[in-house]
Design a protein around this motif. Structure first.
Motif, PDB file in Angstrom:
ATOM      1  N   ASP A 105      -6.144   8.463  -1.198  1.00 23.19           N
ATOM      2  CA  ASP A 105      -4.662   8.754  -0.530  1.00 23.19           C
ATOM      3  C   ASP A 105      -3.790   7.345  -0.357  1.00 23.19           C
ATOM      4  O   ASP A 105      -2.698   7.578   0.333  1.00 23.19           O
ATOM      5  N   ARG A 106      -4.192   6.212  -1.018  1.00 24.55           N
ATOM      6  CA  ARG A 106      -3.379   5.122  -0.979  1.00 24.55           C
ATOM      7  C   ARG A 106      -3.780   4.350  -2.302  1.00 24.55           C
ATOM      8  O   ARG A 106      -4.828   4.479  -2.903  1.00 24.55           O
TER       9      ARG A 106
ATOM     10  N   TYR B 227      -4.340   0.023  11.394  1.00 24.68           N
ATOM     11  CA  TYR B 227      -4.830   0.497   9.875  1.00 24.68           C
ATOM     12  C   TYR B 227      -6.391   1.027   9.921  1.00 24.68           C
ATOM     13  O   TYR B 227      -7.101   0.740  10.478  1.00 24.68           O
TER      14      TYR B 227
ATOM     15  N   ILE C 269       0.757  -1.184  -0.150  1.00 29.36           N
ATOM     16  CA  ILE C 269       0.048  -0.147  -0.081  1.00 29.36           C
ATOM     17  C   ILE C 269       0.990   1.207   0.108  1.00 29.36           C
ATOM     18  O   ILE C 269       1.736   1.436   0.908  1.00 29.36           O
ATOM     19  N   ARG C 270       0.839   2.294  -1.086  1.00 26.72           N
ATOM     20  CA  ARG C 270       1.450   3.280  -1.219  1.00 26.72           C
ATOM     21  C   ARG C 270       0.622   4.445  -0.962  1.00 26.72           C
ATOM     22  O   ARG C 270      -0.658   4.397  -1.284  1.00 26.72           O
ATOM     23  N   ARG C 271       1.147   5.350   0.022  1.00 32.28           N
ATOM     24  CA  ARG C 271       0.151   6.499   0.328  1.00 32.28           C
ATOM     25  C   ARG C 271       0.695   7.905  -0.426  1.00 32.28           C
ATOM     26  O   ARG C 271       1.827   7.955  -0.695  1.00 32.28           O
ATOM     27  N   ASN C 272      -0.211   8.768  -0.695  1.00 29.91           N
ATOM     28  CA  ASN C 272       0.245   9.963  -1.417  1.00 29.91           C
ATOM     29  C   ASN C 272      -0.828  11.046  -0.673  1.00 29.91           C
ATOM     30  O   ASN C 272      -1.726  10.712  -0.137  1.00 29.91           O
ATOM     31  N   ALA C 273      -0.208  12.346  -0.912  1.00 24.20           N
ATOM     32  CA  ALA C 273      -0.952  13.393  -0.334  1.00 24.20           C
ATOM     33  C   ALA C 273      -1.207  14.512  -1.420  1.00 24.20           C
ATOM     34  O   ALA C 273      -1.387  15.568  -1.170  1.00 24.20           O
TER      35      ALA C 273
ATOM     36  N   ILE D  40      -8.907   1.783  -1.725  1.00 27.93           N
ATOM     37  CA  ILE D  40      -7.652   1.543  -2.365  1.00 27.93           C
ATOM     38  C   ILE D  40      -7.748   1.781  -3.659  1.00 27.93           C
ATOM     39  O   ILE D  40      -8.655   1.358  -4.387  1.00 27.93           O
TER      40      ILE D  40
END
Length: 362
Positions: free
Chosen positions: A72-73, A128, A61-65, A133
């Motif tokens: 966001d994932r 979590y 799972i990669r997060r972003n803002a 996703i």
């Protein structure tokens, strides 16, 4: 690049691939350039075969803002994409692996078969926090190698077991294989799908997206998803000014007739190495309109090939960008299409019991 070099690159082009070159990534110390030394026979080269390496990630799972994204994932089942779309904004990511964003991106792929196991572990963590996703936002999870490696199928199985919300973006027909999972999840408010259609012209599509199902077949994907109860959004992406922008209304209308409930569009993005690859392809494939396409695009990008500003990178700026936005808004209003699909449910999430776990009495 000179016309002579472009002609040479055309001879080196492999059948079924979009990129005309394979320059080393920006982190590599050396660059290899093919030249004509008089010894090569003037004949077709053998097909460039797809190679698949295996990666076993520690986390998936990669997060972003990013403020212009509605998630966001995300998860990437694969690195690189055999679909080979010349405009793909994910091409520069291959440079981090020591590969070229050109032909390597289309032919040297990486599968992540243990991703479903890692996902199960991450979703089971006590801290979590549940949120949708996104899968397919970088490279297509239903590209041809999914038929063999079935990483996406494994990820969906885990998400179904956890009642976890998921949004999928694809051009691939293999998604229909997973309707037994996506159908019930879609009906429960746990899944939605975006299908991207760049053009309705099969010749233009084949040139830009050499290993992607044709436009008519993608419309059938929308139809089959909708019939199974999966909410579908058509993504007119990317819009190429001077080449495909005139089809905006027709694409949205055809997708609505096929069952799409919502629509969106994204202006052509050319970050990093994508810009020279696209210009090279455009000059070779559409020499009569290459200058006009790039001129119009730069007009919408503040004079550059690309502008990464969060407020405009998806839609551009200037008079033509405003006109494109207005046309899209009018089309959606006329066709009664939403800009996005309803939010996915989070309240159904539950970590399934493992073998040997103490069961609750209530």
């Amino acid at each position: 690049m000179t016309q002579q070099n472009l002609t040479q690159m055309a001879k080196l082009k492999r059948k079924g691939r979009a990129a005309l070159s394979n320059d080393a990534g920006r982190f590599e110390p050396y660059q290899v350039e093919p030249i004509q030394d008089g010894w090569q026979a003037d004949e077709d080269l053998p097909p460039l075969r797809t190679e698949v390496a295996i990666e076993r990630p520690r986390k998936v799972i990669r997060r972003n803002a990013s403020p212009d994204l509605n998630f966001d994932r995300s998860i990437n089942p694969y690195r690189g994409c055999e679909h080979g779309c010349i405009y793909c904004f994910a091409r520069p990511s291959h440079a981090y692996l020591g590969y070229s964003p050109g032909l390597d991106f289309e032919t040297r792929l990486i599968a992540r078969p243990t991703a479903p196991d890692r996902l199960r572990d991450e979703l089971s963590a006590r801290r979590y926090d549940v949120a949708p996703i996104a899968i397919g936002t970088n490279t297509d999870p239903y590209q041809p190698i999914e038929k063999i490696h079935r990483v996406m199928r494994g990820l969906l199985t885990v998400l179904r077991d956890f009642n976890h919300p998921v949004g999928v973006v694809t051009k691939g027909t293999l998604i229909e294989r997973d309707l037994d999972i996506l159908g019930p999840m879609g009906q429960a408010g746990l899944a939605k799908v975006g299908v991207s259609i760049t053009t309705l012209d099969p010749k233009v599509s084949r040139a830009m997206e050499p290993r992607v199902p044709g436009p008519a077949r993608r419309l059938r994907i929308i139809e089959n998803l909708a019939k199974a109860g999966v909410p579908v959004r058509v993504m007119v992406s990317p819009v190429v000014p001077g080449l495909t922008d005139h089809e905006l209304e027709a694409i949205v209308s055809a997708a609505r007739d096929a069952g799409a409930q919502a629509a969106s569009y994204i202006l052509l993005r050319l970050p990093g190495e994508v810009a020279p690859l696209f210009r090279e392809w455009l000059t070779q494939t559409y020499p009569d309109r290459a200058a006009r396409v790039m001129s119009r695009l730069r007009e919408m990008r503040g004079g550059a090939d690309y502008d990464a500003d969060f407020t405009s990178r998806m839609t551009g700026q200037g008079a033509f960008a405003h006109l494109l936005s207005h046309r899209f808004a009018v089309a959606c209003k006329r066709l009664k299409l939403q800009r996005d699909l309803p939010d996915l449910r989070r309240d159904l999430f539950k970590v399934p019991a493992k073998p040997g776990d103490q069961l609750s009495l209530f």
